[in-house]
Each structure stands twice: as C-alpha cells, then as structure tokens.
Design a protein around this motif. Structure first.
Motif, PDB file in Angstrom:
ATOM      1  N   ILE A 176       1.297  -0.853  -0.124  1.00  0.00           N
ATOM      2  CA  ILE A 176       0.320   0.074   0.267  1.00  0.00           C
ATOM      3  C   ILE A 176       0.786   1.163   0.089  1.00  0.00           C
ATOM      4  N   LEU A 177       0.688   2.290  -1.189  1.00  0.00           N
ATOM      5  CA  LEU A 177       1.258   3.144  -0.789  1.00  0.00           C
ATOM      6  C   LEU A 177       0.938   4.500  -0.586  1.00  0.00           C
ATOM      7  N   TYR A 178       1.201   5.705  -0.783  1.00  0.00           N
ATOM      8  CA  TYR A 178       0.302   6.456  -0.686  1.00  0.00           C
ATOM      9  C   TYR A 178       0.642   8.184  -0.728  1.00  0.00           C
ATOM     10  N   GLN A 179       0.180   8.633  -0.436  1.00  0.00           N
ATOM     11  CA  GLN A 179       1.165  10.343  -0.786  1.00  0.00           C
ATOM     12  C   GLN A 179      -0.478  11.416   0.011  1.00  0.00           C
ATOM     13  N   ILE A 180       0.204  12.460   0.322  1.00  0.00           N
ATOM     14  CA  ILE A 180      -1.010  13.315   0.865  1.00  0.00           C
ATOM     15  C   ILE A 180      -0.462  14.299  -0.247  1.00  0.00           C
ATOM     16  N   GLN A 181      -0.674  15.353  -1.502  1.00  0.00           N
ATOM     17  CA  GLN A 181      -0.490  16.323  -2.371  1.00  0.00           C
ATOM     18  C   GLN A 181      -1.218  16.768  -2.999  1.00  0.00           C
ATOM     19  N   THR A 182      -0.969  18.229  -3.672  1.00  0.00           N
ATOM     20  CA  THR A 182      -2.256  19.318  -3.906  1.00  0.00           C
ATOM     21  C   THR A 182      -2.330  18.490  -5.361  1.00  0.00           C
ATOM     22  N   LYS A 183      -3.976  18.783  -5.742  1.00  0.00           N
ATOM     23  CA  LYS A 183      -4.087  18.326  -7.037  1.00  0.00           C
ATOM     24  C   LYS A 183      -4.743  19.207  -7.797  1.00  0.00           C
ATOM     25  N   PHE A 184      -4.972  19.383  -9.333  1.00  0.00           N
ATOM     26  CA  PHE A 184      -5.550  19.733  -9.643  1.00  0.00           C
ATOM     27  C   PHE A 184      -7.073  19.458 -10.265  1.00  0.00           C
ATOM     28  N   ARG A 185      -8.077  20.134 -10.547  1.00  0.00           N
ATOM     29  CA  ARG A 185      -9.008  20.465 -11.680  1.00  0.00           C
ATOM     30  C   ARG A 185      -9.751  21.696 -12.210  1.00  0.00           C
ATOM     31  N   ASP A 186      -9.537  21.701 -13.747  1.00  0.00           N
ATOM     32  CA  ASP A 186      -9.885  22.510 -14.357  1.00  0.00           C
ATOM     33  C   ASP A 186     -11.761  23.324 -13.942  1.00  0.00           C
ATOM     34  N   GLU A 187     -12.262  23.769 -12.951  1.00  0.00           N
ATOM     35  CA  GLU A 187     -13.233  23.392 -12.626  1.00  0.00           C
ATOM     36  C   GLU A 187     -13.802  24.566 -13.781  1.00  0.00           C
ATOM     37  N   ALA A 188     -14.412  24.112 -14.394  1.00  0.00           N
ATOM     38  CA  ALA A 188     -15.966  25.515 -15.072  1.00  0.00           C
ATOM     39  C   ALA A 188     -16.064  26.671 -13.697  1.00  0.00           C
ATOM     40  N   ARG A 189     -16.522  25.803 -12.974  1.00  0.00           N
ATOM     41  CA  ARG A 189     -17.456  26.964 -12.159  1.00  0.00           C
ATOM     42  C   ARG A 189     -16.579  27.332 -10.538  1.00  0.00           C
ATOM     43  N   PRO A 190     -15.840  27.347 -10.233  1.00  0.00           N
ATOM     44  CA  PRO A 190     -15.124  26.988  -8.866  1.00  0.00           C
ATOM     45  C   PRO A 190     -15.925  27.799  -8.307  1.00  0.00           C
ATOM     46  N   ARG A 191     -16.492  28.005  -6.367  1.00  0.00           N
ATOM     47  CA  ARG A 191     -17.159  27.922  -6.200  1.00  0.00           C
ATOM     48  C   ARG A 191     -17.335  27.396  -4.944  1.00  0.00           C
ATOM     49  N   ALA A 192     -17.860  27.953  -3.719  1.00  0.00           N
ATOM     50  CA  ALA A 192     -18.225  26.951  -2.475  1.00  0.00           C
ATOM     51  C   ALA A 192     -17.216  26.899  -1.666  1.00  0.00           C
ATOM     52  N   GLY A 193     -16.056  28.189  -2.560  1.00  0.00           N
ATOM     53  CA  GLY A 193     -14.507  28.570  -0.882  1.00  0.00           C
ATOM     54  C   GLY A 193     -13.758  27.388  -1.574  1.00  0.00           C
ATOM     55  N   ILE A 194     -13.578  26.414  -0.041  1.00  0.00           N
ATOM     56  CA  ILE A 194     -12.449  25.672  -0.734  1.00  0.00           C
ATOM     57  C   ILE A 194     -12.762  24.322  -0.985  1.00  0.00           C
ATOM     58  N   LEU A 195     -14.286  24.533  -1.053  1.00  0.00           N
ATOM     59  CA  LEU A 195     -15.456  22.813  -0.837  1.00  0.00           C
ATOM     60  C   LEU A 195     -14.712  22.245  -2.789  1.00  0.00           C
ATOM     61  N   ARG A 196     -14.913  23.784  -3.961  1.00  0.00           N
ATOM     62  CA  ARG A 196     -14.761  23.361  -5.549  1.00  0.00           C
ATOM     63  C   ARG A 196     -13.710  23.893  -5.620  1.00  0.00           C
ATOM     64  N   GLY A 197     -12.311  23.817  -5.485  1.00  0.00           N
ATOM     65  CA  GLY A 197     -11.862  24.738  -5.523  1.00  0.00           C
ATOM     66  C   GLY A 197     -10.688  23.679  -7.045  1.00  0.00           C
ATOM     67  N   ARG A 198      -9.574  24.141  -7.963  1.00  0.00           N
ATOM     68  CA  ARG A 198      -9.106  24.198  -8.938  1.00  0.00           C
ATOM     69  C   ARG A 198      -7.629  23.396  -8.449  1.00  0.00           C
ATOM     70  N   GLU A 199      -6.983  23.517  -6.876  1.00  0.00           N
ATOM     71  CA  GLU A 199      -6.365  22.891  -6.056  1.00  0.00           C
ATOM     72  C   GLU A 199      -6.735  22.533  -4.897  1.00  0.00           C
ATOM     73  N   PHE A 200      -6.776  21.543  -4.960  1.00  0.00           N
ATOM     74  CA  PHE A 200      -7.474  21.149  -3.406  1.00  0.00           C
ATOM     75  C   PHE A 200      -6.091  19.778  -3.016  1.00  0.00           C
ATOM     76  N   LEU A 201      -5.290  19.995  -1.199  1.00  0.00           N
ATOM     77  CA  LEU A 201      -4.847  18.806  -0.938  1.00  0.00           C
ATOM     78  C   LEU A 201      -5.444  17.837  -0.746  1.00  0.00           C
ATOM     79  N   MET A 202      -5.455  16.340  -0.597  1.00  0.00           N
ATOM     80  CA  MET A 202      -6.119  15.401  -1.302  1.00  0.00           C
ATOM     81  C   MET A 202      -4.737  13.891  -1.008  1.00  0.00           C
ATOM     82  N   LYS A 203      -5.201  12.908  -0.338  1.00  0.00           N
ATOM     83  CA  LYS A 203      -4.886  11.619   0.352  1.00  0.00           C
ATOM     84  C   LYS A 203      -4.997  10.891  -0.971  1.00  0.00           C
TER      85      LYS A 203
END
Length: 566
Positions: free
Chosen positions: A137-164
C-alpha cells in the motif's frame, strides 16, 4: 511533555472580518474567510493563513497516522506529469476539459495531476518484480488540480486541493478485497477522529473505472452530492448509484396500440391535461446525441432524466442534448411527438420502470398525434436498460422497499476496487510462485484533506462562528486578555504555564482592541476552550468557557491549568 508554542494574536498574520465576503454562498466559505483561516488568491485558488494551515496540518496528521497503521508507505510524487501514461490508459481524453494540460518549451505535453493511478502503477512496475514484493500500500498527501468550469463554495470546489490518495497492489482479487477492507476501516477511524458525521454509501466508479466503489459522505446543506438513506434498513447510496431490478409485467390483457389525435400537446404536461391522465401514464422520450449519434432515452412521464447517469453510461463518449437542427432531414423524428415504436434507426435505452409488459401513452411519430396501449417488448424494443431517472424522496428502497430519504452531502472520501484496468494498460506483472507472470490487481482510495476542513466548518458551527473538534482545532485553548495591563500580564502568564504543560495556546494580547471585539473573535475562531483574564484578574481568577456548550466557570490559575490538562 515538551513546551508547546504560544501564538500571540498581536503577531498573528490573520485579520478577522465582521461581514461575510460578497461572493460567499455557503457557511464554510463565509466562516473560514471571516475567521482568518483562508484568503482567496484567484477563482478556485486559496491561500491557507497560519490558523488555517494548523487545522489543515491536523487533518493531515490524523490521516497519516491511520494510513501508517494499516501498513501504508508514504511517498511524494510530482504534480507535473507526462502525457504518455495517461494516454495509455485513455484518461488523457476521458478527463475532458477538467484536466489541466500544458506544453513545455520543447512542445512536450504534460498535465497537472488530478489523481495518480498511472504513476503509482509505474512505480510498482519499476520496484516490484516478484510475488514476494506484494501486497503493498503506497500513499501520498499532495496538491491535486482540476480545471473547474465554475469554482464555487470556497475550498469545497476549488481548482487545486489537498488530497490523500493511496493505492493497493495485490496478486489476487481476494487480496484486493482485504486491502479495500483495511482502507474502509481506516477511513472510519479517520472521520471519527476528525469529528465528522458521515455515511458510507454505494457509489459509481466514474472516470476511475473498476468494480466496487463506496463514498464517504458528510451530510451538509452545502453538499453537491445527493444520497439516499433508508430509515428501515442499512441501505445508503449516492443517488447516481441506485439501481432497480427489471420487473416484467403481464400485458396479455392490454389492447392493441392505437393512435389518438392530440393537437397542440408537445409536452408531457399538455398531453396529460388534454387526456385527463396522470403524467405517470405517459412515456417521455428524451433525444440526446452520443458521439454525434442520436439516441432516445425513455422514462415515465412524471420523472426527470438524470443526465449524469446518462453520461456515465455512455462514457467516455460525449453526450449532449439534440437541437432543432438535428431534426432536419429526419422525418422519423417528430419534435414533441417522438415514440419508441418505429424508431428503427435510433438506439433506444430506457429506465427499468419501462419494463417489458408495461403499457404507455407516447408519441406516435406524427405531428399532433400520440398512441396509447403501447407496450414495451411488444410494440417496441429496448436496446439497453439503464437506471436514468432522478431519484426522488419516497422512492422505494432497492433492498427493503421502504420510502427513501434524500439528503445533501459533501464527498470526503472515496474508495475503489480498480481491478486490472491500469495494470493491463501499463502491463504491470510480477513473477508468481510458479515462476509465471501474474497481472497485479489494484485499489484506489482518496480522502479530501482540504475538503474535510470545509466539511468540518459546515458541520461544526453556530450563529457565532466555528466550533472546532479538539483534534483538529488550531489550538487547545484561546486565552483572552480583556484589555487592561494587569489582565494582559495574567493572560500571558497563564498562557506560558499552559504551553509548558503541553497545550497549544492562542492568546489574544492585542492592544487597543475592545473586550467585545476580542470575545467576538474568540467565538468566531472556534477554539474548543476560551479562558478569559477579565474583571477578577487582580484576584488571580479566570473565566473558562466551553465553546461548544457555552458553559462558564470561574477558576484560579492553578485550577484552570489542572482542568485544561486533565
């Protein structure tokens, strides 16, 4: 215990705001900005200020501890990734416009990683050669990217976000099931430690692929997912994942189909009103284009088509609604009067509610004309049955039949049994015990680390501000000096003693700030315990307030330290 640091608000790089940001729509967005946890950098891009970074780090710590506890090994992969691995799995195209694509100065194609299945697969391909190297089992905690058409709701729906994101690699499907179960249990511990109310729901795999999939959803009004919960049994599922059995009916007594004149009834509403029948007696036929081909989608007239489900069924092909121009040169398609009978040149998919033997009133493929007693399986053929209706409150539970309850939620985790989709594409084999190559099977598991902060803010707040659970709060205690020199002196003294006892302390020692503003900020910031050096400071007496319950009590310095360190 080592001394914990004291954070003085007179030196803190964060300013609280009295009013909500003009563009804030949801509670977490409003409170995290107002309390000085985050600031907007650009649309969908956020800066974490010192208090916010502490909360984010606490979430990371809990996730990391539970991942390590199941044998996960932490790595860190690049965010900038080459095109080739994603092209090999088809996801370079499947991801569509949400994938950040870019070129280097030599014209090479790259992307900013939304998830890392391909790269983790290549790491294991490079490092593992024998069955003895697995499972892993390998894992990382890292910034991910998604080119959201309509970023909204603050950090709930961003174009970059931290994910495990973690990935399991096993020799056999039984091993994958065990790795999946380990992650499922770890996620339960993570979200319980975070203090999140959550549901485990059946889900669809989407662009990730694979077979079994479950989501961890945090109920919240700001959520973008809708899930169904059965009040009578343990069934819970994202509405996009709910499926129903196909139940054939006996149509022996249904008369032959007949056409009926229905002038000026191009909609279900006008048709039902004209004939005096419920909309549920009619058959709605929605026309879409799938990769340029027109396809008809049939559902009962009183239900809406869930386009997300239609798109998921036809993925990765693009799906779009037909336009008026699409009817040109198609005499078999009469706008407003389409029926499945006689659609020889059009693929027809239908919801299971349009089961064989069910009789309908539907279009007759002639202007101002409909047909009744049109029976599925007798008068028309369904090419594929797909659950495509929008699930409604009260729909029967697929497991026990009780009416379902619907709620909004934030997706905070998702686990997948991927199988061999990626290992097939990238040819990941190891030598088995018999010396022959074995194709490895995979699981993929994600936790939205930054999203969890927003979910916590949604679930743990009141009319005064944030109310953090202890494990994620930016401090254990918020010491407030009411304003006078003596009060500030006592506040700093007790802060030092609390820090020496191992507590994380935030102390409001700001000069020139009124007690009212300090008390308001303390409640807005949301540290679990608020300790006030106020009117009885000369006697060495403090007031301790529990932020969640509002309970207050007066304590001496020694009593306060004993209470807070107990």
């Amino acid at each position: 215990m080592a001394n914990a640091p004291v954070q003085r608000m007179s030196q803190l790089m964060a300013k609280t705001l009295r009013d909500d940001p003009a563009d804030a729509e949801v509670l977490s967005h409003k409170l995290l900005v107002r309390a000085g946890y985050v600031r907007r950098t650009a649309a969908g891009i956020w800066t974490w200020l010192p208090l916010g970074k502490k909360v984010l780090a606490n979430v990371e710590r809990i996730v990391r501890e539970e991942m390590d506890a199941i044998g996960g090994q932490e790595v860190l992969l690049p965010a900038l990734l080459p095109r080739e691995p994603y092209e090999a799995t088809g996801r370079w195209d499947e991801y569509g416009p949400e994938l950040f694509r870019l070129h280097d100065r030599k014209g090479g194609d790259y992307l900013l990683g939304p998830t890392h299945e391909e790269i983790f697969t290549l790491i294991v391909k490079d490092q593992a050669s024998s069955y003895k190297d697995l499972p892993v089992i390998l894992y990382q905690i890292q910034t991910k990217f998604r080119d959201e058409a309509r970023p909204r709701a603050g950090i709930l729906r961003g174009r970059e976000f931290l994910m495990k994101d973690s990935y399991s690699f096993d020799l056999e499907d039984d091993g994958l099931a065990q790795s999946y179960a380990l992650h499922r249990q770890a996620y339960q511990r993570i979200f319980e430690r975070l203090g999140l109310d959550y549901r485990i729901c059946a889900a669809t795999a989407g662009a990730m692929g694979g077979s079994k999939s479950e989501e961890f959803l945090a109920p919240a009004g700001a959520g973008e997912d809708t899930f169904a919960d059965c009040p009578n049994c343990d069934f819970a599922a994202n509405t996009e994942a709910i499926t129903y059995e196909l139940r054939e009916q006996d149509a022996a007594g249904v008369p032959a189909a007949e056409e009926i004149p229905t002038p000026d009834t191009p909609t279900i509403e006008t048709l039902a009103a004209s004939l005096g029948v419920p909309a549920s007696a009619t058959l709605k036929n929605l026309l879409v284009k799938v990769g340029g081909e027109i396809v008809a989608v049939g559902v009962p007239g009183d239900r809406e088509v869930d386009m997300d489900k239609v798109e998921a069924h036809f993925a990765p092909a693009a799906v779009e609604l037909v336009t008026a121009e699409d009817f040109t040169g198609r005499p078999d398609l009469v706008r407003g009067y389409v029926g499945p009978q006689g659609l020889d040149k059009v693929r027809y998919i239908a919801d299971p509610r349009v089961a064989p033997g069910t009789a309908w009133i539907t279009g007759a493929n002639k202007e101002h004309t409909h047909a009744r007693n049109v029976v599925a399986g007798r008068d028309f053929t369904v090419d594929a049955y797909v659950d495509v209706v929008v699930v409604q409150e009260g729909d029967p539970c697929p497991k026990c039949g009780t009416g379902l309850k619907l709620d909004r939620a934030i997706e905070i985790g998702h686990i997948f049994q991927l199988g061999r989709k990626y290992t097939d594409a990238l040819k990941l084999d190891v030598l088995g015990q018999n010396g022959k190559p074995v194709r490895v099977t995979m699981g993929s598991y994600g936790v939205g680390v930054s999203r969890a902060v927003a979910a916590l803010a949604e679930q743990h707040a009141d009319e005064h501000g944030l109310v953090w659970p202890k494990e994620v709060a930016p401090a254990d205690v918020h010491v407030v000096a009411a304003g006078k020199a003596l009060q500030t002196e006592l506040a700093l003294e007790v802060s030092g003693k609390l820090a020496a006892a191992g507590l994380r302390v935030l102390v409001d020692d700001r000069a020139g700030v009124s007690p009212g503003v300090k008390f308001t900020d303390a409640e807005l910031i949301g540290v679990p315990q608020i300790l006030v050096a106020g009117r009885r400071s000369a006697e060495g007496v403090l007031e301790l307030k529990d932020r969640r319950s509002g309970e207050r009590e007066e304590l001496t310095v020694d009593e306060a330290i004993a209470r807070l360190t107990a």
